[in-house]
Design a protein around this motif. Structure first.
Motif, PDB file in Angstrom:
ATOM      1  N   ALA A  23     -39.883  50.426  13.437  1.00  0.00           N
ATOM      2  CA  ALA A  23     -40.253  49.103  13.949  1.00  0.00           C
ATOM      3  C   ALA A  23     -41.114  49.229  15.186  1.00  0.00           C
ATOM      4  CB  ALA A  23     -39.008  48.287  14.278  1.00  0.00           C
ATOM      5  N   PHE A  24     -42.151  48.406  15.244  1.00  0.00           N
ATOM      6  CA  PHE A  24     -43.047  48.357  16.390  1.00  0.00           C
ATOM      7  C   PHE A  24     -43.461  46.900  16.577  1.00  0.00           C
ATOM      8  CE2 PHE A  24     -47.637  48.945  17.875  1.00  0.00           C
ATOM      9  CZ  PHE A  24     -47.270  49.130  19.208  1.00  0.00           C
ATOM     10  N   MET A  25     -43.092  46.331  17.720  1.00  0.00           N
ATOM     11  CA  MET A  25     -43.473  44.935  17.975  1.00  0.00           C
ATOM     12  C   MET A  25     -44.159  44.826  19.319  1.00  0.00           C
ATOM     13  SD  MET A  25     -40.335  42.464  16.882  1.00  0.00           S
ATOM     14  CE  MET A  25     -39.579  42.605  15.264  1.00  0.00           C
ATOM     15  N   TYR A  26     -45.110  43.923  19.416  1.00  0.00           N
ATOM     16  CA  TYR A  26     -45.788  43.686  20.682  1.00  0.00           C
ATOM     17  C   TYR A  26     -46.148  42.219  20.801  1.00  0.00           C
ATOM     18  CZ  TYR A  26     -49.691  44.590  17.415  1.00  0.00           C
ATOM     19  OH  TYR A  26     -50.515  44.588  16.337  1.00  0.00           O
ATOM     20  N   LEU A  27     -46.133  41.741  22.029  1.00  0.00           N
ATOM     21  CA  LEU A  27     -46.450  40.338  22.302  1.00  0.00           C
ATOM     22  C   LEU A  27     -47.846  40.264  22.886  1.00  0.00           C
ATOM     23  CD1 LEU A  27     -43.171  39.008  23.861  1.00  0.00           C
ATOM     24  CD2 LEU A  27     -44.594  37.654  22.321  1.00  0.00           C
ATOM     25  N   VAL A  28     -48.714  39.452  22.280  1.00  0.00           N
ATOM     26  CA  VAL A  28     -50.062  39.305  22.830  1.00  0.00           C
ATOM     27  C   VAL A  28     -50.321  37.860  23.249  1.00  0.00           C
ATOM     28  CG1 VAL A  28     -51.030  41.229  21.506  1.00  0.00           C
ATOM     29  CG2 VAL A  28     -51.168  38.927  20.581  1.00  0.00           C
ATOM     30  N   ALA A  29     -51.168  37.715  24.259  1.00  0.00           N
ATOM     31  CA  ALA A  29     -51.564  36.405  24.764  1.00  0.00           C
ATOM     32  C   ALA A  29     -52.841  36.604  25.565  1.00  0.00           C
ATOM     33  CB  ALA A  29     -50.471  35.817  25.645  1.00  0.00           C
ATOM     34  N   GLU A  30     -53.360  35.516  26.153  1.00  0.00           N
ATOM     35  CA  GLU A  30     -54.582  35.681  26.940  1.00  0.00           C
ATOM     36  C   GLU A  30     -54.318  36.359  28.277  1.00  0.00           C
ATOM     37  OE1 GLU A  30     -57.601  32.555  26.877  1.00  0.00           O
ATOM     38  OE2 GLU A  30     -56.362  31.613  25.348  1.00  0.00           O
ATOM     39  N   LYS A  31     -53.048  36.270  28.760  1.00  0.00           N
ATOM     40  CA  LYS A  31     -52.692  36.969  29.990  1.00  0.00           C
ATOM     41  C   LYS A  31     -51.522  37.912  29.716  1.00  0.00           C
ATOM     42  CE  LYS A  31     -54.229  33.440  33.214  1.00  0.00           C
ATOM     43  NZ  LYS A  31     -53.808  32.153  33.754  1.00  0.00           N
ATOM     44  N   GLY A  32     -51.555  39.092  30.354  1.00  0.00           N
ATOM     45  CA  GLY A  32     -50.464  40.036  30.159  1.00  0.00           C
ATOM     46  C   GLY A  32     -50.682  41.261  31.016  1.00  0.00           C
ATOM     47  N   SER A  33     -49.684  42.142  31.069  1.00  0.00           N
ATOM     48  CA  SER A  33     -49.735  43.291  31.979  1.00  0.00           C
ATOM     49  C   SER A  33     -50.592  44.441  31.467  1.00  0.00           C
ATOM     50  CB  SER A  33     -48.332  43.849  32.191  1.00  0.00           C
ATOM     51  OG  SER A  33     -47.420  42.807  32.317  1.00  0.00           O
ATOM     52  N   TYR A  34     -50.769  44.512  30.153  1.00  0.00           N
ATOM     53  CA  TYR A  34     -51.436  45.691  29.588  1.00  0.00           C
ATOM     54  C   TYR A  34     -52.734  45.297  28.897  1.00  0.00           C
ATOM     55  CZ  TYR A  34     -46.753  47.539  30.263  1.00  0.00           C
ATOM     56  OH  TYR A  34     -45.555  47.897  30.801  1.00  0.00           O
ATOM     57  N   ASN A  35     -53.712  46.168  29.021  1.00  0.00           N
ATOM     58  CA  ASN A  35     -54.951  45.939  28.295  1.00  0.00           C
ATOM     59  C   ASN A  35     -54.665  45.988  26.804  1.00  0.00           C
ATOM     60  OD1 ASN A  35     -56.659  45.564  30.428  1.00  0.00           O
ATOM     61  ND2 ASN A  35     -57.018  47.777  30.669  1.00  0.00           N
ATOM     62  N   TYR A  36     -55.369  45.127  26.066  1.00  0.00           N
ATOM     63  CA  TYR A  36     -55.170  45.103  24.621  1.00  0.00           C
ATOM     64  C   TYR A  36     -56.480  45.366  23.909  1.00  0.00           C
ATOM     65  CZ  TYR A  36     -54.749  43.437  19.889  1.00  0.00           C
ATOM     66  OH  TYR A  36     -54.786  43.374  18.524  1.00  0.00           O
ATOM     67  N   SER A  37     -56.408  46.230  22.915  1.00  0.00           N
ATOM     68  CA  SER A  37     -57.447  46.295  21.880  1.00  0.00           C
ATOM     69  C   SER A  37     -56.739  46.894  20.684  1.00  0.00           C
ATOM     70  CB  SER A  37     -58.618  47.177  22.307  1.00  0.00           C
ATOM     71  OG  SER A  37     -58.237  48.539  22.240  1.00  0.00           O
ATOM     72  N   LYS A  38     -57.323  46.746  19.516  1.00  0.00           N
ATOM     73  CA  LYS A  38     -56.629  47.298  18.349  1.00  0.00           C
ATOM     74  C   LYS A  38     -56.561  48.818  18.441  1.00  0.00           C
ATOM     75  CE  LYS A  38     -60.512  47.000  15.107  1.00  0.00           C
ATOM     76  NZ  LYS A  38     -61.529  46.025  15.532  1.00  0.00           N
ATOM     77  N   GLU A  39     -57.539  49.424  19.124  1.00  0.00           N
ATOM     78  CA  GLU A  39     -57.516  50.882  19.303  1.00  0.00           C
ATOM     79  C   GLU A  39     -56.332  51.288  20.188  1.00  0.00           C
ATOM     80  OE1 GLU A  39     -60.302  48.995  19.786  1.00  0.00           O
ATOM     81  OE2 GLU A  39     -61.357  49.582  17.935  1.00  0.00           O
ATOM     82  N   ILE A  40     -56.125  50.545  21.277  1.00  0.00           N
ATOM     83  CA  ILE A  40     -54.997  50.847  22.164  1.00  0.00           C
ATOM     84  C   ILE A  40     -53.687  50.713  21.385  1.00  0.00           C
ATOM     85  CG2 ILE A  40     -53.725  50.092  24.233  1.00  0.00           C
ATOM     86  CD1 ILE A  40     -56.427  49.141  25.404  1.00  0.00           C
ATOM     87  N   ILE A  41     -53.574  49.619  20.632  1.00  0.00           N
ATOM     88  CA  ILE A  41     -52.339  49.387  19.851  1.00  0.00           C
ATOM     89  C   ILE A  41     -52.136  50.523  18.849  1.00  0.00           C
ATOM     90  CG2 ILE A  41     -51.399  47.901  18.008  1.00  0.00           C
ATOM     91  CD1 ILE A  41     -50.894  46.808  20.823  1.00  0.00           C
ATOM     92  N   LYS A  42     -53.220  50.929  18.203  1.00  0.00           N
ATOM     93  CA  LYS A  42     -53.101  52.012  17.218  1.00  0.00           C
ATOM     94  C   LYS A  42     -52.659  53.308  17.895  1.00  0.00           C
ATOM     95  CE  LYS A  42     -55.170  54.222  13.313  1.00  0.00           C
ATOM     96  NZ  LYS A  42     -56.355  54.499  12.510  1.00  0.00           N
ATOM     97  N   ASN A  43     -53.216  53.558  19.064  1.00  0.00           N
ATOM     98  CA  ASN A  43     -52.822  54.760  19.810  1.00  0.00           C
ATOM     99  C   ASN A  43     -51.355  54.752  20.177  1.00  0.00           C
ATOM    100  OD1 ASN A  43     -54.951  56.459  19.914  1.00  0.00           O
ATOM    101  ND2 ASN A  43     -55.901  55.439  21.685  1.00  0.00           N
ATOM    102  N   ILE A  44     -50.905  53.617  20.697  1.00  0.00           N
ATOM    103  CA  ILE A  44     -49.495  53.511  21.071  1.00  0.00           C
ATOM    104  C   ILE A  44     -48.629  53.764  19.839  1.00  0.00           C
ATOM    105  CG2 ILE A  44     -47.682  51.935  21.845  1.00  0.00           C
ATOM    106  CD1 ILE A  44     -49.836  50.453  23.479  1.00  0.00           C
ATOM    107  N   TYR A  45     -49.043  53.163  18.722  1.00  0.00           N
ATOM    108  CA  TYR A  45     -48.242  53.294  17.500  1.00  0.00           C
ATOM    109  C   TYR A  45     -48.221  54.730  16.989  1.00  0.00           C
ATOM    110  CZ  TYR A  45     -46.543  52.730  12.757  1.00  0.00           C
ATOM    111  OH  TYR A  45     -45.820  52.861  11.593  1.00  0.00           O
ATOM    112  N   THR A  46     -49.362  55.384  16.991  1.00  0.00           N
ATOM    113  CA  THR A  46     -49.394  56.724  16.383  1.00  0.00           C
ATOM    114  C   THR A  46     -48.853  57.811  17.314  1.00  0.00           C
ATOM    115  OG1 THR A  46     -51.726  56.753  16.975  1.00  0.00           O
ATOM    116  CG2 THR A  46     -51.217  56.416  14.671  1.00  0.00           C
ATOM    117  N   GLN A  47     -48.885  57.554  18.632  1.00  0.00           N
ATOM    118  CA  GLN A  47     -48.420  58.596  19.543  1.00  0.00           C
ATOM    119  C   GLN A  47     -46.903  58.634  19.696  1.00  0.00           C
ATOM    120  OE1 GLN A  47     -50.648  58.007  23.112  1.00  0.00           O
ATOM    121  NE2 GLN A  47     -52.532  58.833  22.214  1.00  0.00           N
ATOM    122  N   ASN A  48     -46.201  57.628  19.179  1.00  0.00           N
ATOM    123  CA  ASN A  48     -44.749  57.607  19.366  1.00  0.00           C
ATOM    124  C   ASN A  48     -44.013  57.912  18.072  1.00  0.00           C
ATOM    125  OD1 ASN A  48     -44.041  56.580  22.240  1.00  0.00           O
ATOM    126  ND2 ASN A  48     -45.861  55.473  21.569  1.00  0.00           N
TER     127      ASN A  48
END
Lengths: 376, 207, 85
Positions: free
Chosen positions: B182-207
């Motif tokens: 399971a991998f869940m993430y909350l996205v919105a226009e404001k948040g603590s972490y930079n978002y891009s699909k590449e970043i999300i993919k990296n987080i997903y594949t590195q763990n």
């Protein structure tokens, strides 16, 4: 936001293998629901596509032996829709597949059980037609088919794709039939949506497909003008007592379309013919001030075709707009819900411009999509 | 029109380990079955939500992941109420579908169970999360061969741009026989972490 | 009768996944639905399957279920009268 239109469409059901044949059968009040002796532990009403008829039609385009029943239904439907569409498959064309249970019969059939994985179903269809992008598969219970239209519209509006082919399908299987029987939800006679005498659902086989584009030259085009898909947050199988999610979905769709409830000429309801579902819809339509709008459920013609139903019924609704016809809500006699509804009791001619299609499903999901006929 | 999105928080549960925003917070014995793992977490978190035990493994996994995620995200309850939920997986509900099929294979012992059948739909997990947090926002469930961050981004962005939801719970929740992820993430226009699909993919594949 | 009641409590806990309950926690006259054990519509359907599977009793009218699933006491009385296995 770009305007998005539905153009070519095809219904595959026991009533026929194209939309026109289906709609003319509905105009004659013919139902696909008949008594079947070999699909369950006891005789049961259902709307089932004859295997031989399906194989005969399919053999003109492919080998019927290497595809499952659902794949043949979906491919046959898409074949016709693609051939009618004004655009051809490009690398900006998306294939959207909507299904509740897919090839669930593969768990107990001559096909490998792996065939039940939905990505395999998506790939079979992709490969048959040579789609260039990965198929998008939506499996969101009984709103899958109508939600797929909303998903396609949103993707096209935001330029992720130029155009889309959407196909939805589900089959009558022992798997789903036995489950609904355990829920004591299967009707002992052909289902009677919204009737006081209803005793539950009938289920059915169907596949349906549409072409969706931002570019149409049709003189009378069908535009998708609003949608919403909200959760009840109430119970995983029982419909909400307040119709909350359906109400919110309708309001969301009306707001996006920027129209008032009185601009809706016709409601194509979900109307499964279970006591709780029909009551929930009546409450939601009343809350949305749609109680006077002519309404039907098409389940009396097709049974509940699960993930196909929303798409299939939207197509019939599109033909209602084009033909200016309100089709009888088959099986309706005496109103069996506690709130007023304007159920279509006889097929009648009426000038129509706008209709709303709604659906609700297990998991508390609901979807509403509004379609408008535009002359250009 | 494209909008730059941010990630508010993310949570991963796999290999009997739970991590929040990239930091592992709970690790249990690798040999523990998923059901036992889930039960231990439930007890330790003192969740007091008896419906949890009626859920199938897929819903238990989605439920727990969303519990940790919402806890970390600290969203206002008004925002939670309108959050969109866009989840996906590979096996749909096949893990429970097989159990239902087992109850109908033998005609002399033919007792399909409503409590099993109701979980033969993967989107039920969206329903369970919605009930728990009273979320009445937009829903969609997608099936793909692998976690498809592009598809999820397209849909989440569409919901935000079309003003259907301001916050979207996105993710991948898959259970198939003895495997789960399971991998869940909350996205919105404001948040603590930079978002891009590449970043999300990296987080997903590195763990 | 006491053995049947104990058996029913065990099956209810097992079949309906009442993780936080033991046989001792359920009194014979506790309400099964609503405030009592907090069972819902799916549990009611599951109890109908249990009656069929374990005791050979077929309930087809959901309203009949409502009258039978009041408490373990009422359920046990009904089963002992109607059981076929």
């Amino acid at each position: 936001m770009k305007d998005v239109f539905i153009t070519a469409n095809t219904i595959i059901s026991p009533l026929g293998f194209d939309s026109e044949t289906n709609v003319s059968a509905i105009a004659k009040e013919q139902s696909g629901i008949t008594l079947h002796n070999n699909i369950s532990t006891s005789p049961c009403y259902a709307s089932i596509i004859d295997h031989k008829k399906l194989d005969d039609a399919f053999s003109k385009i492919g080998d019927p032996k290497i595809y499952t029943k659902l794949e043949k239904m979906m491919i046959l439907s898409l074949q016709n829709t693609i051939s009618q569409a004004t655009f051809s498959i490009s690398d900006k064309t998306v294939l959207i597949v909507a299904t509740t249970k897919g090839n669930i019969d593969a768990l107990n059939s001559n096909f490998e059980p792996e065939r039940a994985y939905l990505p395999i179903l998506g790939n079979k269809i992709k490969e048959f037609f040579g789609f260039k992008t990965e198929p998008i598969i939506i499996s969101n219970a009984c709103v899958s088919g109508i939600l797929a239209i909303a998903v396609a519209k949103r993707f096209l509006q935001n330029d992720y794709y130029d155009n889309a082919f959407v196909v939805g399908g589900d089959i009558v299987s022992e798997f789903t039939l036995s489950g609904f029987q355990s829920f004591q939800a299967i009707s002992k006679k052909p289902c009677q949506p919204f009737s006081k005498h209803r005793t539950g659902i009938s289920i059915g086989d169907a596949a349906a497909s549409v072409a969706i584009t931002t570019d149409t030259s049709e003189s009378e085009a069908i535009q998708i003008i609003g949608d919403g898909s909200c959760n009840d947050a109430n119970h995983i199988s029982g419909p909400s007592r307040t119709g909350e999610g359906l109400y919110l979905s309708i309001i969301s769709a009306l707001k996006e379309a920027n129209i008032k409830p009185e601009s809706i000429d016709y409601i194509s309801a979900h109307g499964t013919a279970t006591a709780f579902n029909d009551e929930m819809e009546a409450i939601a339509f009343n809350r949305a001030k749609l109680e006077k709008t002519p309404l039907n459920s098409l389940k009396g013609y097709y049974g509940h075709t699960l993930g196909a139903s929303g798409l299939l019924e939207a197509i019939v609704g599109i033909h209602s707009l084009k033909n200016n016809m309100l089709y009888k809500s088959l099986g309706m006699d005496e109103l069996g819900v506690t709130m007023p509804l304007n159920i279509i009791e006889n097929t009648t001619k009426k000038e129509l411009k706008t209709f709303i299609k709604t659906a609700s499903g297990f998991g508390g999901c609901n979807t509403a999509v509004i379609f408008k006929k535009v002359k250009q | 029109m494209k909008k730059q999105l941010k990630t508010i928080a993310y949570c991963r549960i796999n290999n009997n380990t739970i991590s929040i925003n990239g930091k592992s917070i709970i690790t249990k014995d690798k040999d523990l079955s998923f059901s036992d793992f889930a039960k231990q977490i439930y007890k330790e978190k003192q969740l007091a939500y008896p419906k949890f035990f009626k859920m199938d493994n897929l819903c238990k996994l989605a439920f727990l992941t969303s519990e940790f995620l919402f806890e970390a995200a600290k969203l206002d309850s008004e925002i939670i109420k309108h959050t969109g939920i866009v989840l996906s997986n590979r096996a749909s509900s096949l893990d429970t579908d097989r159990k239902h099929q087992d109850t109908i294979n033998d005609k002399d012992n033919y007792f399909p169970s409503p409590a099993v059948f109701v979980y033969t739909l993967a989107n039920i997990m969206i329903g369970e999360i919605s009930i728990r947090h009273q979320i009445k926002g937009e829903n969609a469930f997608f099936v793909s061969e692998k976690f498809n961050e592009t598809l999820i981004e397209h849909y989440a962005s569409s919901l935000i741009i079309n003003r259907k939801s301001s916050h979207i719970l996105c993710g991948w929740v898959d259970v198939d026989n003895n495997n789960y992820d399971a991998f869940m993430y909350l996205v919105a226009e404001k948040g603590s972490y930079n978002y891009s699909k590449e970043i999300i993919k990296n987080i997903y594949t590195q763990n | 009768m006491d053995a049947l009641k104990k058996e029913l409590k065990e099956s209810i806990i097992e079949q309906l996944n009442l993780e936080d309950f033991t046989v001792e926690d359920i009194a014979d006259d506790d309400t099964l639905f609503g405030d009592g054990l907090g069972l819902d519509s799916i549990d009611a359907l599951e109890l109908i399957v249990m009656l069929d599977k374990d005791y050979g009793i077929k309930l087809t009218d959901p309203n009949e279920g409502k009258a039978v699933f009041v408490s373990v006491e009422v359920l046990a009385t009904y089963i002992s009268k109607h059981r076929t296995k």
